[in-house]
Motif scaffolding. Structure first.
Motif, mmCIF file in Angstrom:
data_model
loop_
_atom_site.group_PDB
_atom_site.id
_atom_site.type_symbol
_atom_site.label_atom_id
_atom_site.label_comp_id
_atom_site.label_asym_id
_atom_site.label_seq_id
_atom_site.Cartn_x
_atom_site.Cartn_y
_atom_site.Cartn_z
ATOM 1 N N CYS A 26 72.384 -25.364 23.845
ATOM 2 C CA CYS A 26 72.512 -26.768 24.205
ATOM 3 C C CYS A 26 73.684 -26.886 25.178
ATOM 4 O O CYS A 26 74.771 -26.371 24.898
ATOM 5 N N SER A 28 76.900 -28.214 26.817
ATOM 6 C CA SER A 28 78.008 -29.059 26.375
ATOM 7 C C SER A 28 78.384 -30.002 27.518
ATOM 8 O O SER A 28 77.964 -29.804 28.657
ATOM 9 N N ASP A 56 75.798 -32.817 16.424
ATOM 10 C CA ASP A 56 75.716 -33.644 17.622
ATOM 11 C C ASP A 56 74.742 -34.777 17.332
ATOM 12 O O ASP A 56 73.532 -34.554 17.231
ATOM 13 N N ASP A 57 75.282 -35.987 17.182
ATOM 14 C CA ASP A 57 74.442 -37.151 16.857
ATOM 15 C C ASP A 57 73.406 -37.452 17.925
ATOM 16 O O ASP A 57 72.301 -37.879 17.622
ATOM 17 N N GLN A 58 73.783 -37.255 19.168
ATOM 18 C CA GLN A 58 72.869 -37.580 20.269
ATOM 19 C C GLN A 58 71.676 -36.626 20.297
ATOM 20 O O GLN A 58 70.533 -37.037 20.435
ATOM 21 N N GLU A 59 71.951 -35.337 20.164
ATOM 22 C CA GLU A 59 70.884 -34.329 20.249
ATOM 23 C C GLU A 59 70.251 -34.017 18.894
ATOM 24 O O GLU A 59 69.223 -33.358 18.830
ATOM 25 N N LYS A 60 70.909 -34.432 17.812
ATOM 26 C CA LYS A 60 70.421 -34.202 16.442
ATOM 27 C C LYS A 60 70.298 -32.710 16.127
ATOM 28 O O LYS A 60 69.278 -32.232 15.636
#
Length: 86
Positions: A26, A28, A56-60
């Motif tokens: 992912c 960064s 990571d809340d956005q990408e879960k």
């Protein structure tokens, strides 16, 4: 965004698959690629955090500092489950 895992990450892929998860990279915010774990690890999220994983809340997904740390965390979860099995 989860990108395909790099060559040489086969061990991490196999460990993650045993837990019903997938691994990859992912990007960064700084642009470098971080090892990432995607799946539903709620039952072992605390263990991932102990190994330094960050959710990571956005990408879960869970992000790790490096591949060896991810492998160690996944192996630890598998070992814990094996030890708890009757």
């Amino acid at each position: 965004m989860l990108l395909p895992p790099p060559s040489g990450s086969e061990r991490a892929q196999a460990l993650a698959a045993k837990l019903g998860c997938a691994v990859g990279h992912c990007p960064s915010p700084s642009g470098h690629l971080q090892p990432a774990l995607l799946g539903s690890p709620t039952s072992f999220a605390a263990t991932l955090a102990e190994f330094g994983a960050r959710f990571d809340d956005q990408e879960k997904l869970y992000l790790f500092a490096n591949w060896p740390t991810m492998e160690a965390a996944l192996q630890h979860v598998i070992d814990q489950r094996r030890a708890a099995a009757p």
